[in-house]
Enzyme design. Structure first.
Site, PDB file in Angstrom:
ATOM      1  CB  THR A  20       7.936   2.621   1.955  1.00  0.00           C
ATOM      2  OG1 THR A  20       8.037   3.398   3.139  1.00  0.00           O
ATOM      3  CG2 THR A  20       9.324   2.430   1.377  1.00  0.00           C
ATOM      4  CB  SER A  66       0.433   3.037   6.338  1.00  0.00           C
ATOM      5  OG  SER A  66       1.462   2.437   7.065  1.00  0.00           O
ATOM      6  CB  THR A  99       5.761  -1.756   6.005  1.00  0.00           C
ATOM      7  OG1 THR A  99       6.541  -0.651   6.486  1.00  0.00           O
ATOM      8  CG2 THR A  99       6.238  -2.182   4.633  1.00  0.00           C
ATOM      9  CG  ASP A 100       5.555   2.285   9.383  1.00  0.00           C
ATOM     10  OD1 ASP A 100       6.354   1.327   9.382  1.00  0.00           O
ATOM     11  OD2 ASP A 100       5.926   3.466   9.269  1.00  0.00           O
TER      12      ASP A 100
HETATM   13  C1  SIN Z   1       4.259   3.678   5.566  1.00  0.00           C
HETATM   14  O1  SIN Z   1       3.913   2.804   6.373  1.00  0.00           O
HETATM   15  O2  SIN Z   1       3.447   4.261   4.825  1.00  0.00           O
HETATM   16  C2  SIN Z   1       5.686   4.119   5.504  1.00  0.00           C
HETATM   17  C3  SIN Z   1       6.640   3.041   5.840  1.00  0.00           C
HETATM   18  C4  SIN Z   1       6.610   1.883   4.888  1.00  0.00           C
HETATM   19  O3  SIN Z   1       5.750   1.717   4.029  1.00  0.00           O
HETATM   20  O4  SIN Z   1       7.552   1.042   5.030  1.00  0.00           O
END
Ligand code: SIN
Length: 321
Positions: A20, A66, A99-100
């Site tokens: 993100t 991710s 983040t995931d």
């Molecule tokens: C991801 O994990 O690539 C999408 C969600 C995020 O980064 O918050």
């Protein structure tokens, strides 16, 4: 312990993997309907004017959401991190990430590399096009941590907090302070570009990059099964029939398992499959009963445990255990 320190002048290499933090939406106020992994790592750096004059290099290792992280990308990333860490001019690495699954990548890199220099994972909960994007400040803070003298090990930096690789967990779906280090609390905080540290840097013995050298399509298949009310053993039996090579059980509470699921797990164990137990609880560790053997995954989250078992199986294949 609390310590604050000035920065030093080595190069920081920024490795882009997507997420993100590199996400974009055609609607500026949209914080959920965007597409992850749209902006290059060079674009992310250009959005942080205070980094002008800081010795940074950028390399795009991957460009993905991710949730789709995989063995091939982990292998490429670990190799890129190791290659740059070996350069004397490089003081530290920053990895932009989603983040995931950030906590899985952080844990894997720490186990494999246990770096003597800092490797700082950074992410954002809002896309680069958001009205109040959190990525630029997080990236600035991550570079500050990577430039902190004495910094080492794999950490994550978000929302002004620094989390050690073995503790960090995503605990919120939406808030910008979506990460926690649980009972231990964060390793430190970044305030106006200066780290105030409360705990030691991550340390440990590296498994070594070689452990990941297997063709990524051939990494051992390890699945997570969760115990819950009404659990059945059918999924475990189907996994075993399909050739799964290891199982992690996310038990309820202190590691209890529904009797129907336990029956199938006992069958899997009897067939020679490694079955590791941890808890589905967000906090705490499995506390063994007196005299009981502790689970190898007692202090790990289910997804850390999955990686730990996968690494053990990879290592065993290479004759390491
Ligand atoms: C991801 O994990 O690539 C999408 C969600 C995020 O980064 O918050």
């Amino acid at each position: 312990m609390t310590s604050t320190i000035e920065h030093s002048a080595g190069t920081v290499v920024i490795l882009g993997t997507g997420g993100t933090i590199a996400g974009a939406s055609s609607v500026a106020g949209d914080n959920v309907g965007y597409t992850a992994a749209q902006r290059s790592v060079a674009d992310l750096l250009a959005a942080v004017p205070p980094l002008a004059g800081t010795p940074v290099e950028a390399e795009q290792v991957a460009q993905l959401d991710s949730k789709d992280m995989d063995a091939a990308t982990w292998q490429a990333l670990a190799r890129a991190v190791a290659r740059h860490l070996a350069r004397p001019a490089v003081q530290g690495i920053v990895v932009t990430h989603g983040t995931d699954t950030l906590e899985e990548t952080a844990w894997l890199l720490q186990q494999v590399l246990a770096p003597a220099k800092p490797v700082v994972l950074v992410a954002a909960m809002r896309p680069a096009t958001a009205l109040a994007a959190d990525g630029p400040q997080n990236l600035l803070d991550a570079v500050a941590v990577a430039r902190t003298p004495g910094a080492r090990g794999v950490v994550a930096v978000l929302a002004g907090q620094v989390h050690a690789a073995d503790r960090v967990r995503k605990v919120h779906t939406y808030r910008t302070d979506a990460f926690s280090s649980g009972d231990a609390g964060p390793l430190g905080v970044v305030e106006e570009g200066v780290l105030r540290r409360f705990a030691d840097w991550p340390a440990g013995v590296a498994l070594g990059l070689d452990v990941l050298d297997t063709d990524p399509t051939q990494w051992p298949w390890v699945e997570i099964v969760t115990s819950h009310a009404g659990a059945r053993g059918d999924a475990v039996r189907a996994l075993v029939a399909a050739g799964v090579q290891g199982l992690v059980v996310a038990g309820t509470g202190n590691g209890s398992v529904h009797r129907a699921l336990q029956q199938a797990l006992d069958e899997a164990r009897a067939a020679g499959l490694p079955v590791w137990l941890c808890s589905r609880c967000a906090g705490g560790v499995l506390v063994p009963a007196p005299g009981a053997a502790p689970s190898p995954a007692a202090a790990l989250s289910p997804w850390q445990a999955r990686l730990a078992l996968q690494l053990q199986l990879l290592s065993a294949r290479r004759g390491g255990g």
